[in-house]
Design a protein around this motif. Structure first.
Motif, PDB file in Angstrom:
ATOM      1  N   TYR A  40      -3.107   0.254   8.021  1.00  0.00           N
ATOM      2  CA  TYR A  40      -3.469  -1.069   7.506  1.00  0.00           C
ATOM      3  C   TYR A  40      -4.844  -1.479   8.029  1.00  0.00           C
ATOM      4  O   TYR A  40      -5.674  -2.007   7.278  1.00  0.00           O
ATOM      5  N   LEU A  41      -5.106  -1.204   9.286  1.00  0.00           N
ATOM      6  CA  LEU A  41      -6.400  -1.525   9.880  1.00  0.00           C
ATOM      7  C   LEU A  41      -7.521  -0.771   9.166  1.00  0.00           C
ATOM      8  O   LEU A  41      -8.557  -1.358   8.826  1.00  0.00           O
ATOM      9  N   LEU A  42      -7.321   0.506   8.904  1.00  0.00           N
ATOM     10  CA  LEU A  42      -8.321   1.286   8.162  1.00  0.00           C
ATOM     11  C   LEU A  42      -8.541   0.714   6.764  1.00  0.00           C
ATOM     12  O   LEU A  42      -9.676   0.648   6.279  1.00  0.00           O
ATOM     13  N   ARG A  43      -7.455   0.294   6.137  1.00  0.00           N
ATOM     14  CA  ARG A  43      -7.568  -0.288   4.794  1.00  0.00           C
ATOM     15  C   ARG A  43      -8.403  -1.575   4.827  1.00  0.00           C
ATOM     16  O   ARG A  43      -9.230  -1.814   3.958  1.00  0.00           O
ATOM     17  N   ILE A  44      -8.183  -2.377   5.847  1.00  0.00           N
ATOM     18  CA  ILE A  44      -8.974  -3.610   5.995  1.00  0.00           C
ATOM     19  C   ILE A  44     -10.448  -3.261   6.170  1.00  0.00           C
ATOM     20  O   ILE A  44     -11.322  -3.894   5.572  1.00  0.00           O
ATOM     21  N   LEU A  45     -10.728  -2.256   6.978  1.00  0.00           N
ATOM     22  CA  LEU A  45     -12.116  -1.867   7.237  1.00  0.00           C
ATOM     23  C   LEU A  45     -12.841  -1.431   5.966  1.00  0.00           C
ATOM     24  O   LEU A  45     -14.044  -1.626   5.840  1.00  0.00           O
ATOM     25  N   GLU A  98     -16.257   8.864   7.654  1.00  0.00           N
ATOM     26  CA  GLU A  98     -15.868   9.674   6.498  1.00  0.00           C
ATOM     27  C   GLU A  98     -14.491  10.301   6.731  1.00  0.00           C
ATOM     28  O   GLU A  98     -13.647  10.324   5.834  1.00  0.00           O
ATOM     29  N   LEU A  99     -14.263  10.768   7.968  1.00  0.00           N
ATOM     30  CA  LEU A  99     -12.959  11.342   8.319  1.00  0.00           C
ATOM     31  C   LEU A  99     -11.858  10.280   8.208  1.00  0.00           C
ATOM     32  O   LEU A  99     -10.757  10.558   7.734  1.00  0.00           O
ATOM     33  N   GLY A 100     -12.182   9.054   8.625  1.00  0.00           N
ATOM     34  CA  GLY A 100     -11.232   7.948   8.513  1.00  0.00           C
ATOM     35  C   GLY A 100     -10.914   7.638   7.058  1.00  0.00           C
ATOM     36  O   GLY A 100      -9.761   7.371   6.701  1.00  0.00           O
ATOM     37  N   ALA A 101     -11.929   7.680   6.207  1.00  0.00           N
ATOM     38  CA  ALA A 101     -11.716   7.436   4.775  1.00  0.00           C
ATOM     39  C   ALA A 101     -10.827   8.522   4.164  1.00  0.00           C
ATOM     40  O   ALA A 101      -9.988   8.233   3.303  1.00  0.00           O
ATOM     41  N   GLU A 102     -10.998   9.760   4.639  1.00  0.00           N
ATOM     42  CA  GLU A 102     -10.169  10.864   4.134  1.00  0.00           C
ATOM     43  C   GLU A 102      -8.703  10.676   4.532  1.00  0.00           C
ATOM     44  O   GLU A 102      -7.808  10.866   3.710  1.00  0.00           O
ATOM     45  N   CYS A 107      -3.022   8.692   3.413  1.00  0.00           N
ATOM     46  CA  CYS A 107      -1.997   7.684   3.712  1.00  0.00           C
ATOM     47  C   CYS A 107      -1.664   6.851   2.480  1.00  0.00           C
ATOM     48  O   CYS A 107      -0.494   6.560   2.220  1.00  0.00           O
ATOM     49  N   GLU A 108      -2.686   6.476   1.728  1.00  0.00           N
ATOM     50  CA  GLU A 108      -2.455   5.668   0.529  1.00  0.00           C
ATOM     51  C   GLU A 108      -1.624   6.434  -0.496  1.00  0.00           C
ATOM     52  O   GLU A 108      -0.782   5.848  -1.171  1.00  0.00           O
ATOM     53  N   GLN A 109      -1.832   7.738  -0.586  1.00  0.00           N
ATOM     54  CA  GLN A 109      -1.037   8.550  -1.504  1.00  0.00           C
ATOM     55  C   GLN A 109       0.418   8.593  -1.047  1.00  0.00           C
ATOM     56  O   GLN A 109       1.336   8.471  -1.856  1.00  0.00           O
ATOM     57  N   LEU A 114       5.988   6.687  -1.713  1.00  0.00           N
ATOM     58  CA  LEU A 114       7.156   6.014  -1.154  1.00  0.00           C
ATOM     59  C   LEU A 114       7.491   4.748  -1.941  1.00  0.00           C
ATOM     60  O   LEU A 114       8.665   4.463  -2.205  1.00  0.00           O
ATOM     61  N   SER A 115       6.463   3.999  -2.301  1.00  0.00           N
ATOM     62  CA  SER A 115       6.677   2.766  -3.076  1.00  0.00           C
ATOM     63  C   SER A 115       7.332   3.068  -4.412  1.00  0.00           C
ATOM     64  O   SER A 115       8.264   2.377  -4.835  1.00  0.00           O
ATOM     65  N   GLU A 116       6.829   4.103  -5.059  1.00  0.00           N
ATOM     66  CA  GLU A 116       7.400   4.507  -6.342  1.00  0.00           C
ATOM     67  C   GLU A 116       8.881   4.862  -6.180  1.00  0.00           C
ATOM     68  O   GLU A 116       9.726   4.432  -6.967  1.00  0.00           O
ATOM     69  N   LYS A 117       9.183   5.631  -5.147  1.00  0.00           N
ATOM     70  CA  LYS A 117      10.568   6.028  -4.878  1.00  0.00           C
ATOM     71  C   LYS A 117      11.433   4.801  -4.571  1.00  0.00           C
ATOM     72  O   LYS A 117      12.543   4.660  -5.094  1.00  0.00           O
TER      73      LYS A 117
END
Length: 143
Positions: A40-45, A98-102, A107-109, A114-117
């Protein structure tokens, strides 16, 4: 008001915990070494141009020391870096690498799968109603 296993507070809190636990387990299964909170923190960034520790603490509703621990761990894994502010040298901006974005993309996938399931048995109408109720609850709590 008594909190029982069928009360809203109990069900809501347990659902959030179950979702976090499920994603943590799946991250671990896929050899991703971050927590759901760090995800979540990475997503905020990625959604903000400039992020400092106090801003992140406010957004995540955590104390600054907890955020600092997450940032320290993410920095050790090279997913974020601290960058000095051009004007105030005491201020450090937290920037995703860049590594964090990867790793965030992975994680988003996982979260998406999981959300779909988890939503397989929930109709679109039920989800829309749930979202509306959540929005109202949040608005009421912020009054």
């Amino acid at each position: 008001m008594e909190i029982t296993k069928t009360s809203f507070q109990f069900l809501f809190a347990n659902t959030i915990r179950a979702l976090f636990k499920q994603s943590a387990k799946e991250f671990d299964n896929q050899d991703i070494k971050i927590t759901p909170e760090q995800n979540y923190l990475l997503r905020i960034l990625t959604s903000q141009e400039e992020s400092i520790q106090s801003d992140l603490a406010e957004i995540m509703q955590k104390d600054k020391s907890a955020i600092m621990r997450h940032i320290d761990q993410l920095e050790k894994m090279a997913y974020v870096v601290r960058v000095n502010d051009a004007i105030d040298r005491r201020k450090k901006h937290i920037v995703i690498t860049e590594l964090g974005a990867e790793i965030l993309k992975k994680c988003e996938q996982i979260i998406s799968n999981l959300s779909e399931k988890n939503m397989e048995t929930i109709s679109d109408d039920e989800m829309e109603t749930f979202k509306k109720v959540l929005i109202k609850l949040k608005e009421n709590a912020e009054r």
